[in-house]
Design a protein around this motif. Structure first.
Motif, PDB file in Angstrom:
ATOM      1  N   ARG A   1       0.832  -1.202   0.000  1.00  0.00           N
ATOM      2  CA  ARG A   1       0.000   0.000   0.000  1.00  0.00           C
ATOM      3  C   ARG A   1       0.874   1.263   0.000  1.00  0.00           C
ATOM      4  NH1 ARG A   1      -3.028  -1.209   4.073  1.00  0.00           N
ATOM      5  NH2 ARG A   1      -1.928  -0.089   5.718  1.00  0.00           N
TER       6      ARG A   1
ATOM      7  N   THR B   1       2.070  12.759   1.069  1.00  0.00           N
ATOM      8  CA  THR B   1       1.633  11.440   1.534  1.00  0.00           C
ATOM      9  C   THR B   1       2.299  11.049   2.859  1.00  0.00           C
ATOM     10  OG1 THR B   1       3.382  10.299   0.305  1.00  0.00           O
ATOM     11  CG2 THR B   1       1.300  10.689  -0.851  1.00  0.00           C
TER      12      THR B   1
ATOM     13  N   ARG C   1       1.115   4.243  -2.968  1.00  0.00           N
ATOM     14  CA  ARG C   1       0.810   5.625  -2.623  1.00  0.00           C
ATOM     15  C   ARG C   1       1.975   6.539  -2.974  1.00  0.00           C
ATOM     16  NH1 ARG C   1       0.888   5.319   2.790  1.00  0.00           N
ATOM     17  NH2 ARG C   1      -1.223   4.536   2.907  1.00  0.00           N
TER      18      ARG C   1
END
Length: 311
Positions: free
Chosen positions: A269, A279, A273
């Motif tokens: 994940r 982020t 991203r």
């Protein structure tokens, strides 16, 4: 005056999981596997560790602001209260100095207790190591050439907040460091370093502007991401090896396997991203969740050994 929320953000209370993890692993190992512990030394050590960790973070908060690493135009993290809530930086400095003074006093008390139990040489060794830990905490962001401005920041942070703290926690209870304890300290070192690597990889833009040459900047985005995954995977494999060699209970084998599975899914994940300042929030939450599960994978078998006849 500052609010409790602002104090918590200056010392980054959420990240104290790191030092608590290393302390818990080392102390529970001493109790469950070696069979030695003393509650007063345990309590004084815990308070000293917590004070050093919070003081170090407060110094980091102050110096990041003072040296222009944290700026409004580059930083979107609302919990940076010196940047976004106009908290005077002097408050962070006062908090940091106060916490280090408390830690120093607790360190002297702990050295007296250790010396009483294991002799003067042990007390002297503990004092020297504790002073070195505090010096690394200050010079991580302080001084003319902070460690965080070099490629060695992860090594020092992982080494002292991870492995050294595990070994100190064992030493305070048992008065000795064995080869088995040295191996046990390695996974914590790697997992703590991975937290710093994620942080620095997300902060590369601002760090370049501030004149930092972190390991992430030196390696670049691609290699830094690989380093994050390698640190975590190797840490879990060594944790499992500790279970296989009976340094930790055999139950560590399945808990390490479950933890590694969680880490791999989370890494996927994070990889999708990407690593950037935009982020950083979710990326730090993910790496801290990996660290929390790692802590449980090590601590749960040790805790069960204390109360149940687990192998």
């Amino acid at each position: 005056m500052i609010t409790p929320y602002q104090f918590a953000r200056i010392v980054e209370i959420r990240t104290k999981l790191v030092s608590v993890s290393s302390f818990a692993i080392g102390t529970l190992y001493a109790i469950a596997m070696v069979g030695e512990w003393e509650p007063v030394r345990l309590l004084v050590m815990f308070l000293a560790v917590f004070a050093v960790d919070m003081g170090t973070t407060a110094f980091n908060t102050f110096f990041d602001y003072w040296k222009g690493v944290d700026r409004k135009e580059l930083n979107r993290e609302e919990d940076k209260v010196l940047v976004h809530q106009n908290v005077p930086p002097g408050y962070a400095l006062i908090i940091a100095v106060g916490l280090f003074l408390i830690a120093g006093i607790l360190g002297l008390v702990l050295a007296f207790l250790v010396g009483k139990a294991f002799g003067f040489t042990s007390a002297l060794g503990l004092l020297g190591t504790g002073a070195l830990c505090m010096a690394v905490g200050f010079f991580y962001n302080g001084g003319p050439r902070p460690l965080s401005f070099t490629p060695f920041g992860e090594l020092f942070a992982g080494g002292f907040l991870g492995g050294v703290l595990v070994l100190l926690s064992i030493f305070v209870q048992t008065g000795r460091i064995t080869p088995q304890a040295l191996l046990l300290a390695v996974p914590s070192t790697l997992l703590v370093a991975s937290i710093l690597t994620v942080n620095n990889t997300c902060d590369m833009e601002g760090d370049r502007v501030a004149g930092r040459l972190t390991l992430s900047i030196l390696l670049g985005h691609h290699a830094s991401r690989i380093l994050v995954y390698a640190q975590g995977i190797l840490g879990y494999l060594i944790l499992a090896l500790c279970g296989l060699l009976d340094i930790l209970p055999r139950l560590t084998l399945p808990t390490a396997a479950l933890g590694l599975t969680h880490a791999l899914l989370t890494y996927r994940r994070m990889h999708r991203r990407g690593y950037a300042h935009a982020t950083k929030g979710p990326s730090m939450q993910d790496i801290l969740s990996i660290f929390l599960v790692f802590t449980l994978a090590a601590v749960v078998p040790l805790a069960l050994r204390l109360f149940l006849p687990v192998p």
